[in-house]
Design an enzyme around this catalytic site. Structure first.
Site, PDB file in Angstrom:
ATOM      1  N   LYS A 125       4.754 -11.304   3.068  1.00  0.00           N
ATOM      2  CA  LYS A 125       3.304 -11.550   2.887  1.00  0.00           C
ATOM      3  C   LYS A 125       3.039 -11.709   1.398  1.00  0.00           C
ATOM      4  CE  LYS A 125       0.034  -8.247   3.617  1.00  0.00           C
ATOM      5  NZ  LYS A 125      -0.473  -8.054   2.232  1.00  0.00           N
ATOM      6  N   SER A 155       0.843  -1.204   0.000  1.00  0.00           N
ATOM      7  CA  SER A 155       0.000   0.000   0.000  1.00  0.00           C
ATOM      8  C   SER A 155       0.876   1.252   0.000  1.00  0.00           C
ATOM      9  CB  SER A 155      -0.943   0.001   1.206  1.00  0.00           C
ATOM     10  OG  SER A 155      -0.230  -0.245   2.400  1.00  0.00           O
ATOM     11  N   GLU A 193      -8.985  -9.756   4.130  1.00  0.00           N
ATOM     12  CA  GLU A 193      -9.337  -8.359   3.832  1.00  0.00           C
ATOM     13  C   GLU A 193     -10.729  -8.272   3.211  1.00  0.00           C
ATOM     14  OE1 GLU A 193      -6.332  -6.087   1.838  1.00  0.00           O
ATOM     15  OE2 GLU A 193      -7.663  -4.383   1.523  1.00  0.00           O
TER      16      GLU A 193
HETATM   17  O1  KIV Z   1      -0.416  -3.407   1.750  1.00  0.00           O
HETATM   18  C1  KIV Z   1      -1.129  -3.326   2.751  1.00  0.00           C
HETATM   19  O2  KIV Z   1      -1.195  -2.308   3.434  1.00  0.00           O
HETATM   20  C2  KIV Z   1      -1.903  -4.497   3.125  1.00  0.00           C
HETATM   21  C3  KIV Z   1      -2.891  -4.347   4.226  1.00  0.00           C
HETATM   22  C4  KIV Z   1      -4.082  -3.629   3.726  1.00  0.00           C
HETATM   23  C5  KIV Z   1      -3.246  -5.626   4.846  1.00  0.00           C
HETATM   24  O3  KIV Z   1      -1.754  -5.516   2.527  1.00  0.00           O
END
Ligand code: KIV
Length: 262
Positions: A111, A44, A180
């Site tokens: 992640k 993000s 999410e």
């Molecule tokens: O990139 C991000 O901030 C995320 C969150 C919204 C979980 O993946």
């Protein structure tokens, strides 16, 4: 600092996990001083730090740059670094290179969004000694396939599908997963049927933990207020007030004062 073992322990003890996104050294120092359990350097950052409309612009190198800055500011926190758009879909060699630079920049885990078609890759990353956090539901890297930022998991077989994906992630060795924008009931169902903790964002109260984007949590992103965001501060207003006061002091000749001068 927390470890992957603590994630498991916290779920089994019923103690909820808090995670916040963070992208820079200065903010990381504040998170480091807080009680928040862990940090996500999310892709993000393409939106919050670089002004893009989606997360697709993030690259492994950009992720590593931000992970490094956050690690310097928050040496005491467990840091998860996002694998950005397509980074785990371009062959094992390129995937492992992306994992390598994100981990060497200071993350404790990566992640990865989605599972379909990525099982072998995720297994390989885990078997290489790198903890993987999964991410299901509204996976923003698939925004164009979803046709927009929409709640996921609402169709007829959505609950079974999400549970099957979550179970496969667990089988591949994921130590936790983000859910999410899925209905609370479905997220609760998935959470109950997994050993590993779920961390929700727009996924209701029954997840094992919650994550928010820092800019949303602090009230810095004033144009964006979806239902699942709770603002814990009016940082935009506070910062603006400080800038305006500075401007007024400069214009009126009130800054710097004598004692602020050499
Ligand atoms: O990139 C991000 O901030 C995320 C969150 C919204 C979980 O993946």
């Amino acid at each position: 600092m927390k470890s992957v073992l603590d994630f498991h322990k916290m779920k089994s003890q019923g103690s909820r996990i808090s995670m916040v996104t963070c992208y820079d050294y200065t903010s990381a120092r504040i998170v480091a001083a807080s009680d928040v359990d862990c940090i996500l350097v999310g892709d993000s950052l393409a939106m919050t730090m670089h002004g893009h409309e989606t997360t697709l612009a993030a690259t492994p190198e950009l992720m590593a740059l931000h992970v490094e800055a956050v690690r310097k500011g928050a040496a005491n926190k467990f840091i998860v670094g996002d694998m950005p758009f397509l980074a785990h879909r371009a062959g094992l060699e390129r995937t492992m290179e992306a994992v390598r630079i994100i981990m060497k920049a200071g993350a404790q885990a990566v992640k990865i969004e989605g599972i379909d078609g990525s099982e072998d890759t995720i297994r390989h990353i885990v078997q290489s000694g790198v903890p993987v956090m999964g991410h299901l539901g509204l996976t923003p890297q698939s925004i164009h396939q979803f046709g927009g930022f929409k709640v996921q998991g609402t169709g007829e077989h959505a609950a079974e599908m999400l549970l099957s994906q979550a179970r496969r992630l667990e089988e591949c060795g994921a130590f936790a997963l983000v859910l999410e924008c899925v209905p609370a009931e479905i997220a609760a169902h998935v959470t109950r049927h997994l050993e590993v903790p779920t961390i929700g964002i727009g996924a209701g109260r029954e997840c094992s933990g919650q994550v928010l984007v820092m800019q949303d949590l602090l009230g810095l992103n004033i144009e964006f207020k979806p239902k699942f965001v709770r603002r814990y501060s009016d940082a935009f207003g506070l910062f603006k007030e400080a800038f305006d006061s500075f401007n007024a002091d400069v214009k009126e000749g009130n800054f710097p004062a004598q004692e602020e001068s050499y």
